[in-house]
Design a protein around this motif. Structure first.
Motif, PDB file in Angstrom:
ATOM      1  N   ASP A   1       0.808  -1.224   0.000  1.00 51.13           N
ATOM      2  CA  ASP A   1       0.000   0.000   0.000  1.00 51.13           C
ATOM      3  C   ASP A   1       0.842   1.275   0.000  1.00 51.13           C
ATOM      4  O   ASP A   1       0.324   2.374  -0.179  1.00 51.13           O
ATOM      5  N   LEU A   2       2.167   1.127   0.182  1.00 49.13           N
ATOM      6  CA  LEU A   2       3.051   2.302   0.148  1.00 49.13           C
ATOM      7  C   LEU A   2       2.840   3.135  -1.107  1.00 49.13           C
ATOM      8  O   LEU A   2       2.752   4.357  -1.064  1.00 49.13           O
ATOM      9  N   TYR A   3       2.740   2.424  -2.267  1.00 43.04           N
ATOM     10  CA  TYR A   3       2.696   3.138  -3.539  1.00 43.04           C
ATOM     11  C   TYR A   3       1.415   3.941  -3.677  1.00 43.04           C
ATOM     12  O   TYR A   3       1.441   5.100  -4.079  1.00 43.04           O
TER      13      TYR A   3
ATOM     14  N   LYS B   1      -0.538   4.992  -1.305  1.00 43.58           N
ATOM     15  CA  LYS B   1      -0.531   6.104  -0.340  1.00 43.58           C
ATOM     16  C   LYS B   1       0.328   7.253  -0.854  1.00 43.58           C
ATOM     17  O   LYS B   1      -0.019   8.419  -0.699  1.00 43.58           O
TER      18      LYS B   1
ATOM     19  N   MET C   1      15.166  27.259   3.465  1.00 43.66           N
ATOM     20  CA  MET C   1      15.588  26.532   4.667  1.00 43.66           C
ATOM     21  C   MET C   1      16.095  27.521   5.706  1.00 43.66           C
ATOM     22  O   MET C   1      15.811  27.402   6.891  1.00 43.66           O
TER      23      MET C   1
ATOM     24  N   ASN D   1      10.826  21.097   7.653  1.00 42.36           N
ATOM     25  CA  ASN D   1      10.649  19.657   7.815  1.00 42.36           C
ATOM     26  C   ASN D   1       9.204  19.270   8.112  1.00 42.36           C
ATOM     27  O   ASN D   1       8.946  18.247   8.744  1.00 42.36           O
TER      28      ASN D   1
ATOM     29  N   PHE E   1      10.413  16.325  -6.405  1.00 40.53           N
ATOM     30  CA  PHE E   1      11.316  15.574  -5.530  1.00 40.53           C
ATOM     31  C   PHE E   1      12.183  16.496  -4.668  1.00 40.53           C
ATOM     32  O   PHE E   1      12.334  16.297  -3.471  1.00 40.53           O
TER      33      PHE E   1
ATOM     34  N   SER F   1      12.196  16.858  -0.451  1.00 43.27           N
ATOM     35  CA  SER F   1      13.347  16.279   0.248  1.00 43.27           C
ATOM     36  C   SER F   1      14.144  17.335   0.995  1.00 43.27           C
ATOM     37  O   SER F   1      14.769  17.017   1.990  1.00 43.27           O
ATOM     38  N   LEU F   2      14.129  18.581   0.538  1.00 45.60           N
ATOM     39  CA  LEU F   2      14.868  19.611   1.266  1.00 45.60           C
ATOM     40  C   LEU F   2      14.027  20.267   2.356  1.00 45.60           C
ATOM     41  O   LEU F   2      14.524  20.551   3.438  1.00 45.60           O
TER      42      LEU F   2
ATOM     43  N   SER G   1      10.581  13.685   7.425  1.00 48.07           N
ATOM     44  CA  SER G   1      10.654  12.278   7.032  1.00 48.07           C
ATOM     45  C   SER G   1       9.260  11.694   6.873  1.00 48.07           C
ATOM     46  O   SER G   1       9.097  10.636   6.292  1.00 48.07           O
ATOM     47  N   SER G   2       8.214  12.378   7.394  1.00 44.55           N
ATOM     48  CA  SER G   2       6.871  11.827   7.238  1.00 44.55           C
ATOM     49  C   SER G   2       6.182  12.338   5.969  1.00 44.55           C
ATOM     50  O   SER G   2       5.074  11.933   5.666  1.00 44.55           O
TER      51      SER G   2
ATOM     52  N   LEU H   1       5.288  12.032   2.526  1.00 45.79           N
ATOM     53  CA  LEU H   1       5.334  10.913   1.586  1.00 45.79           C
ATOM     54  C   LEU H   1       4.965  11.436   0.210  1.00 45.79           C
ATOM     55  O   LEU H   1       3.858  11.929   0.001  1.00 45.79           O
TER      56      LEU H   1
ATOM     57  N   TRP I   1      12.707   7.805  -6.241  1.00 48.49           N
ATOM     58  CA  TRP I   1      14.156   7.960  -5.990  1.00 48.49           C
ATOM     59  C   TRP I   1      14.676   6.747  -5.243  1.00 48.49           C
ATOM     60  O   TRP I   1      15.730   6.204  -5.557  1.00 48.49           O
ATOM     61  N   GLU I   2      13.919   6.314  -4.229  1.00 48.93           N
ATOM     62  CA  GLU I   2      14.382   5.178  -3.431  1.00 48.93           C
ATOM     63  C   GLU I   2      14.404   3.890  -4.240  1.00 48.93           C
ATOM     64  O   GLU I   2      15.310   3.078  -4.071  1.00 48.93           O
ATOM     65  N   GLU I   3      13.411   3.702  -5.102  1.00 51.19           N
ATOM     66  CA  GLU I   3      13.428   2.518  -5.952  1.00 51.19           C
ATOM     67  C   GLU I   3      14.654   2.529  -6.856  1.00 51.19           C
ATOM     68  O   GLU I   3      15.320   1.525  -7.042  1.00 51.19           O
TER      69      GLU I   3
END
Lengths: 360, 328
Positions: free
Chosen positions: B104-106, B108, B166, B193, B267, B271-272, B276-277, B279, B286-288
Motif C-alpha cells: 500500500d506504500l505506492y 498512499k 531553509m 521539515n 522531488f 526532500s529539502l 521524514s513523514s 510521503l 528515488w528510493e526505488e
C-alpha cells in the motif's frame, strides 16, 4: 562517507597551464586536502578534474548506467563488491603502482573479503559508524555513568525518552543503522533473515518517537553548536564536530565512541571504471595518493584513518594517537564489516526504513 | 460557458469575442515544402524527446532486475539475430506492475502526492490570479518592469532559492527570529521539515508559471469589454466575474496544469523542506532507483504516474472541446 542532501557539487580544478592529458576523479565531498590536488598537477603535468559526490547510491547509479567519463571513483567496499560483479571496474595494473607496497595488511585482509587480493580496488580511507555525544548534556541527563560507549544509549527507549528533549539524530542510511540495531539485539549484523530484520525494525520503532531527525550530514554542525545531545554518525564527521566545537570555544565537548557491542567498519576504495578514458592517468593518480606522505596529509586533514601502513609515521599525533580514529586492537576485534545485500533483502530493508521514518 | 450580464449583454456578442480570442487552434495549411518541413520539426522533437524515452521506460518497466550494466534484463542482442529478438520479448512481463499492487506504500504515496499538488495548485491560483490581474491593469509603462520582477527569480538557481527557504523557515531562521523579536510568539514555530514548508516551497517556486499565462490572457483583453459590461449595469465585481474571468480561463487552465503536473512528481522541494513523514511519489521513485537499484520497479512507478496524469488531462481536454462545440 559524507552524505549531503544537495546534489553533488563539482569542484573542477582550473589550471592556467595547458596540459597534454587529463584525469577525472570522483570522490566523496570534503574528503581530501585540496593542496594535494594542485601538487598532483605540478608533479605529473596531468590536468586533474576533481568532482565530488555525497552518496554511494548516486555513484552506483552512474557506474551501472555506464559511460560516467571518470578515471578514478571511490565507492564504499560493500557497494564496490556489487559493482565488480556487474563488471563496472577494470583490474588494477600493479606494475604501474610503485607505492602499492605501502598498504597496511590489517586493512588489506579485511578489504579482501570484498575484492580478493585487491584485484580491482585499493583502500583510500576507512572508519567506523558509532555514537557522537555532547558529553556535558548527556551526563547531566543520564548521570556520570551514562552509557556513551554503548548502543543502549540510543536503542534503549528509557534512555532515549530522557534524551529526546535535547535532540537525537540518526544517520539516514538503513545499511548503517539496521546492522547496529541487529547488533544491539545480539543478532548477526549482516543477517538476511526477514524475521531478524523485522525484529531490528521493531526495536527501532520503539525508539522512533524519540528520534529528532534522520539526516546524514546535518549532525556535524548540530553537535558542534550544542543543538543536539546525541548523533549516530560516522567517526570522522563526529570528530569534525568535536574540532569545530573546540575552535568555537562554546563550552560544548563532543566525544565519539564506537559502541562496545560492535560497530560497523567501512572502507572507501579507489577503483578504475571499466570504460575509463585515461586508465594510465588513473593509475598515476592512485599511485600519487598511495605515497606515504600524501596519504598522511589527507588523513591529517580529514580525520579519517587510512589503509596505508607507511603513512603512519607522518600522521599527526592527534590522528594516529586517537583511538576514535585508529581504534586499539581490542576495539578492532569487535568491529564488523558489512556484506552487500541481495536485491530481495535490500528491498526489505529499504521498505522497513520507509516505515520507520514515515510510519507508512 | 455562460455569457451576458444579467441578460443585458447579448449572448452572441461576448461569445463571439471569446471564440475570436483564439480558443481553437487554427489548422495549418502549408503550401510550400519549406513550410511543411517546419511543421514536421515539432513532431520530430516530440518523437525523439518524448515518445522514444517513454518507450524505453515502458520497456524497462517490463524487465527484471539484474546485477549488470545496465542493471536490468533482457537487453536487445541484435548480434544474436532473430533468436535475440525472441529472447528479448520473451523476457518481458507485467510482474513489476503486479508488485506495485502488493504494497500500500505506492498508493498512499500517489494519493498524498496528488493531494499536495491539488492544494498547492489552488493556493498558487489564489495568489497568482490577483497578481496577474493587477499586472494586466497596471499602467502601460509599468508592465515590462512588473513582468521582469516575476521573471527575475529565475536568474538564481532553483536549488539556491530552496536552500534560502531553509534559512528562512528553520527554528533559528529569519522568520522565527522576526516573530519572536516582534513579540508575536515566544517559542519558535516548527515549519521546516513539515508539509507546511513543502506547500510554501511549491507555491513559491511555481508561482511565476501561474502568473505568466494568466497575465498573457488578461493583457490581451480589450478593457472596453469591462467598460461595456459596466455601462450595461454590471457592478465591478460581477463584470470581473462574468467578463474578465471567462476571458482569463485559458490562462488559468494553462497555469494550473503548469503548476499541478510538476508538483505531483516534485522531488527536490519535499526532500529539502519536507520532513521524514512527507510521503511523495517522487521520493518513492528515488528510493526505488537509487536505494533498491531496481530500475524496472522505478520505471513501473513512473509509468503509473504518467497514466494518472495523462488520462484525466485527456478526458478534461475532450470535455473542453465538447463544451465548446455545444456552445458553437
Amino acid at each position: 562517507m559524507k552524505m549531503m542532501m544537495a546534489t553533488a557539487v563539482a569542484t573542477g580544478i582550473l589550471a592556467s597551464a595547458t596540459f597534454a592529458e587529463e584525469v577525472r576523479v570522483y570522490n566523496w565531498s570534503d574528503y581530501i586536502d585540496e593542496e594535494l590536488l594542485t601538487k598532483f598537477e605540478e608533479e605529473t603535468g596531468i590536468k586533474l578534474i576533481y568532482d565530488v559526490f555525497d552518496s554511494n547510491e548516486v555513484l552506483e547509479t552512474k557506474m551501472l548506467a555506464g559511460g560516467s567519463g571518470y578515471d578514478v571513483v571511490v565507492p564504499t567496499a560493500d557497494f564496490l563488491q556489487r559493482q565488480i560483479q556487474a563488471g563496472a571496474f577494470q583490474p588494477l595494473d600493479y606494475s604501474q603502482l610503485s607505492n602499492a607496497g605501502n598498504q597496511w595488511d590489517v586493512i588489506q585482509s579485511r578489504t579482501d573479503t570484498y575484492d580478493p587480493n585487491g584485484e580491482h580496488a585499493i583502500n583510500y580511507m576507512w572508519g567506523t559508524t558509532g555514537i557522537g555525544v555532547n558529553v556535558g548534556k548527556v551526563t547531566e541527563i543520564l548521570g556520570a555513568d551514562a552509557p556513551i560507549n554503548s548502543l543502549s544509549l540510543v536503542m534503549d527507549p528509557a534512555n532515549m525518552e530522557m534524551l529526546s528533549a535535547c535532540g537525537v539524530y540518526f544517520l539516514d542510511a538503513p545499511t548503517e543503522v539496521i546492522p547496529a540495531a541487529l547488533t544491539y539485539l545480539g543478532l548477526n549484523p549482516n543477517s538476511t533473515d526477514p524475521d531478524e530484520i523485522a525484529q531490528a525494525g521493531e526495536a527501532l520503532l520503539a525508539v522512533r518517537p524519540f528520534i529528532t531527525k534522520f539526516h546524514s550530514s546535518e549532525y556535524i554542525s548540530a553537535l558542534a553548536n550544542g543543538d543536539i545531545c546525541v548523533a549516530v554518525g560516522w567517526s570522522g564527521d563526529v570528530l569534525q564536530a568535536r574540532d569545530r566545537a573546540a575552535e568555537a570555544d562554546n563550552g560544548v565537548e563532543v566525544a565519539y565512541n564506537a559502541p562496545k557491542e560492535g560497530a560497523l567498519m567501512w572502507f572507501d576504495m579507489m577503483a578504475i571504471p571499466v570504460d575509463a578514458p585515461n586508465p594510465e592517468g588513473a593509475h598515476k593518480f592512485i599511485d600519487f595518493i598511495l605515497d606515504a606522505q600524501n596519504m598522511a596529509a589527507a588523513s591529517n586533514y580529514v580525520y579519517f584513518a587510512n589503509g596505508n601502513k607507511a603513512s603512519q609515521e607522518f600522521l599527526a599525533e592527534d590522528v594516529i594517537g586517537d583511538t576514535a580514529i585508529y581504534p586499539d586492537d581490542e576495539t578492532l576485534e569487535t568491529l564488523y564489516t558489512p556484506v552487500p545485500l541481495d536485491a530481495k533483502t535490500q528491498r526489505t530493508v529499504t521498505r522497513l526504513w520507509t516505515k520507520i521514518k514515515s510510519g507508512t | 460557458m455562460t455569457c451576458g450580464c444579467l441578460g443585458r449583454i447579448p449572448q452572441d456578442w461576448c461569445c463571439r469575442h471569446e471564440r475570436a480570442r483564439g480558443f481553437q487552434p487554427r489548422a495549418f495549411i502549408g503550401r510550400s515544402a519549406v513550410k511543411r518541413a517546419f511543421t514536421v520539426i515539432p513532431y520530430i522533437w516530440l518523437l525523439a524527446l518524448f515518445l522514444v524515452p517513454f518507450l524505453i521506460v515502458l520497456k524497462i518497466s517490463f524487465s527484471d532486475i539484474a546485477i549488470a550494466i545496465p542493471p536490468y534484463t533482457p537487453t536487445l542482442e541484435l548480434s544474436e539475430g532473430w533468436q535475440g529478438v525472441r529472447n528479448f520479448f520473451g523476457g518481458l512481463d507485467f510482474e513489476n506492475f503486479v508488485f506495485l499492487t502488493s504494497d500500500d506504500l505506492y498508493w498512499k504515496a500517489y494519493l498524498s502526492s496528488l493531494q499536495i499538488a491539488v492544494v498547492s495548485t489552488l493556493i498558487t491560483l489564489a495568489v497568482g490570479l490577483p497578481i496577474a490581474y493587477a499586472m494586466a491593469r497596471a499602467r502601460d509603462d509599468w508592465r515590462p518592469a512588473l513582468l521582469m520582477l516575476v521573471i527575475l527569480p529565475f536568474w538564481t538557481s532553483f536549488l539556491i532559492r530552496v536552500y534560502a527557504w531553509m534559512g528562512i523557515l528553520s527554528n533559528e531562521g529569519l522568520l522565527n527570529q522576526f516573530l519572536i523579536w516582534s513579540g508575536f510568539i515566544t517559542e519558535p514555530l516548527v515549519i521546516l521539515n513539515t508539509n507546511v514548508a513543502v506547500y510554501i516551497g511549491i507555491v513559491y517556486t511555481y508561482l511565476p508559471f501561474m502568473i505568466l499565462p494568466i497575465y498573457a490572457s488578461l493583457e490581451r483583453m480589450d478593457p472596453s469589454y469591462v467598460e461595456a459590461a459596466e455601462d450595461l449595469g454590471c457592478s465591478r465585481l460581477s463584470a470581473f466575474w462574468i467578463v474578465t474571468l471567462p476571458l482569463a480561463r485559458p490562462g488559468v487552465i494553462a497555469g494550473c496544469f503548469l503548476v499541478f503536473i510538476p508538483a505531483v512528481g516534485e522531488f527536490v522541494i519535499p526532500s529539502l523542506l519536507g520532513g521524514s513523514s512527507t510521503l511523495m511519489i517522487g521520493k518513492v521513485l528515488w528510493e526505488e532507483f537509487f536505494s533498491n537499484r531496481d530500475w524496472p520497479v522505478a520505471s513501473a512507478v513512473a509509468i503509473i504516474l504518467l497514466l494518472i496524469l495523462v488520462i484525466p488531462i485527456i478526458l478534461f481536454q475532450r470535455q473542453e472541446v465538447a463544451s465548446r462545440e455545444t456552445e458553437g
